[in-house]
Motif scaffolding. Structure first.
Motif, PDB file in Angstrom:
ATOM      1  N   ARG A 322       0.823  -1.202   0.000  1.00  0.00           N
ATOM      2  CA  ARG A 322       0.000   0.000   0.000  1.00  0.00           C
ATOM      3  C   ARG A 322       0.862   1.259   0.000  1.00  0.00           C
ATOM      4  O   ARG A 322       0.518   2.267  -0.659  1.00  0.00           O
ATOM      5  N   SER A 323       1.968   1.261   0.729  1.00  0.00           N
ATOM      6  CA  SER A 323       2.827   2.446   0.774  1.00  0.00           C
ATOM      7  C   SER A 323       3.421   2.775  -0.593  1.00  0.00           C
ATOM      8  O   SER A 323       3.662   3.956  -0.906  1.00  0.00           O
ATOM      9  N   LYS A 324       3.628   1.760  -1.427  1.00  0.00           N
ATOM     10  CA  LYS A 324       4.161   2.006  -2.768  1.00  0.00           C
ATOM     11  C   LYS A 324       3.096   2.563  -3.708  1.00  0.00           C
ATOM     12  O   LYS A 324       3.431   3.209  -4.706  1.00  0.00           O
ATOM     13  N   ARG A 326       0.849   4.789  -2.721  1.00  0.00           N
ATOM     14  CA  ARG A 326       0.686   6.181  -2.290  1.00  0.00           C
ATOM     15  C   ARG A 326      -0.760   6.660  -2.431  1.00  0.00           C
ATOM     16  O   ARG A 326      -1.062   7.609  -3.174  1.00  0.00           O
ATOM     17  N   GLN A 328      -4.317   8.529  -1.487  1.00  0.00           N
ATOM     18  CA  GLN A 328      -4.647   9.812  -0.861  1.00  0.00           C
ATOM     19  C   GLN A 328      -5.692   9.609   0.238  1.00  0.00           C
ATOM     20  O   GLN A 328      -6.628  10.388   0.369  1.00  0.00           O
TER      21      GLN A 328
END
Length: 430
Positions: A322-324, A326, A328
């Motif tokens: 999920r962090s990759k 990004r 909103q």
């Protein structure tokens, strides 16, 4: 006199009669109307036992609703055993009314002597309480303890199967052979030295093991599918279809474990996952996620999820993917626009179909099955705790205050959920 709709058993002579009132009048010469009314009430199972103590040994219940207490609290007993205990209470109440009537020096005088000391306090043989108006009491001979346990197990299995479809069908018991076997009818053959050979014993065929329930099969498939979907998502993190399959599997996992609503998974945030990771201690047996936004948050507070280290590791792997991406949003599971996944139930049904499980239940259906499982397999206090953890039954909840459990208590509750499903192999180690 018109015959009764039900055949009743006379409490004096234990004979069956369609006209019990006429039978008491002609056979036993019962002329006192109060005595007749008391005897008829016992024969029809209409004796009020409110306020009597529970007849189960080592049970200290002394409330007013002992009949309801027997049905709800002692779920380890079968229905036949409960009816016998209730019949014993009703017989004690009947004898008490007859003694009171005798002390009042009634006129006409009493015709029976059931309440006298020489008659004893035992209930009529094989007396049972009729469970409903449509089924008359049946006379059963006294059976052995082993047969009573088998009957009780059959009653409980049929009761569980009738209430919710996610439990397996009851296993068939092997009937006892009442006659003599072929081997016992044959003659003993003697050895050359004259000694008789021992008779060979026939082995009773074992009943085949019952297949796992769809709920347990769903958990097994989720534990197999989620690591594979995470592995594929790490290589194809922009594949939306693959991502939604992962969301559906995780929603099925949470619903099958605790019966939580879809909103608990839908509204879970990354901050809540980080709080669970930061609050984890080395000596703890798992992680606790507190989801603050859900349907009954005002009545129950945060919805709590207890995940084992392996299950929380899956969530951490998704957080890395999920962090990759990004997004909103702070939601753990999100759609293409960065909003909540409103079609989570549809994705869960698709995952259920890919697992080749029967039917097409929604997350609400699974939640209902878990709630029914808790109602049918646990005592009142444990069932209340399980329902509270599910954020279920807001009428009995303390409004605006939630029962927050510690990690140790949640680990114990997780074991209770697993044992109720019959999935003891997945029990969390302390």
């Amino acid at each position: 006199m018109t015959a009764s709709k039900f055949v009743n058993r006379c409490p004096v002579c234990s004979r069956k009669s369609w006209r019990l009132r006429e039978h008491l009048d002609e056979k036993h010469k019962v002329r006192n109307p109060v005595e007749r009314r008391v005897l008829l009430a016992f024969a029809r199972g209409r004796v009020n036992v409110k306020g009597m103590p529970c007849p189960v040994q080592r049970c200290g219940y002394d409330g007013r609703r002992v009949q309801q207490h027997l049905q709800e609290s002692h779920r380890d007993m079968g229905q036949r055993q409960k009816r016998r205990l209730l019949a014993g209470l009703q017989w004690q109440k009947t004898l008490e009314k007859l003694r009171q009537l005798r002390r009042s020096d009634p006129h006409p005088p009493m015709a029976t002597g059931l309440d006298l000391p020489e008659a004893g306090d035992r209930a009529p043989a094989e007396a049972e309480v009729r469970p409903s108006r449509s089924s008359p009491p049946q006379r059963r001979p006294v059976v052995e303890d082993e047969e009573e346990e088998q009957d009780d197990e059959e009653d409980m299995q049929l009761h569980h199967r009738r209430d919710h479809p996610c439990l397996p069908a009851p296993t068939s018991h092997v009937p006892r052979s009442g006659g003599t076997s072929r081997t016992s009818r044959t003659r003993r053959r003697a050895d050359p030295d004259g000694r008789a050979r021992p008779r060979p014993r026939l082995r009773t065929p074992q009943s085949p093991p019952s297949p796992p329930s769809p709920q347990n099969r769903c958990l097994e498939e989720c534990r197999r599918w989620i690591p594979e979907l995470l592995r594929d998502s790490s290589r194809r993190r922009h594949d939306v279809v693959l991502r939604y399959q992962l969301f559906g599997c995780f929603a099925l996992l949470v619903a099958s474990l605790y019966g939580h609503r879809a909103g608990v998974v839908r509204n879970m945030t990354a901050a809540e996952v980080r709080e669970a990771e930061d609050g984890h201690r080395r000596d703890s047996s798992g992680y606790v996620i507190n989801v603050r936004q859900h349907k009954t948050a005002r009545a129950f507070g945060s919805a709590q999820l207890f995940l084992t280290p392996e299950e929380f590791g899956w969530l951490k792997s998704w957080m890395t993917i999920r962090s990759k991406l990004r997004p909103q949003t702070d939601l753990v599971f999100f759609n293409c626009n960065g909003g909540p996944v409103h079609k989570l139930t549809s994705f869960a049904r698709d995952a259920w179909a890919r697992m080749r499980l029967p039917g097409s239940p929604s997350l609400t259906d699974i939640r209902t099955a878990v709630a029914t499982m808790a109602r049918d397999t646990q005592c009142t206090e444990v069932r209340r705790q399980m329902s509270h953890l599910m954020c279920h039954d807001t009428r009995t909840a303390d409004r605006f205050y939630a029962m927050q459990l510690s990690v140790t208590q949640l680990a114990a509750m997780r074991r209770t959920f697993d044992v109720s499903r019959g999935d003891a192999e997945q029990t969390v180690d302390e």
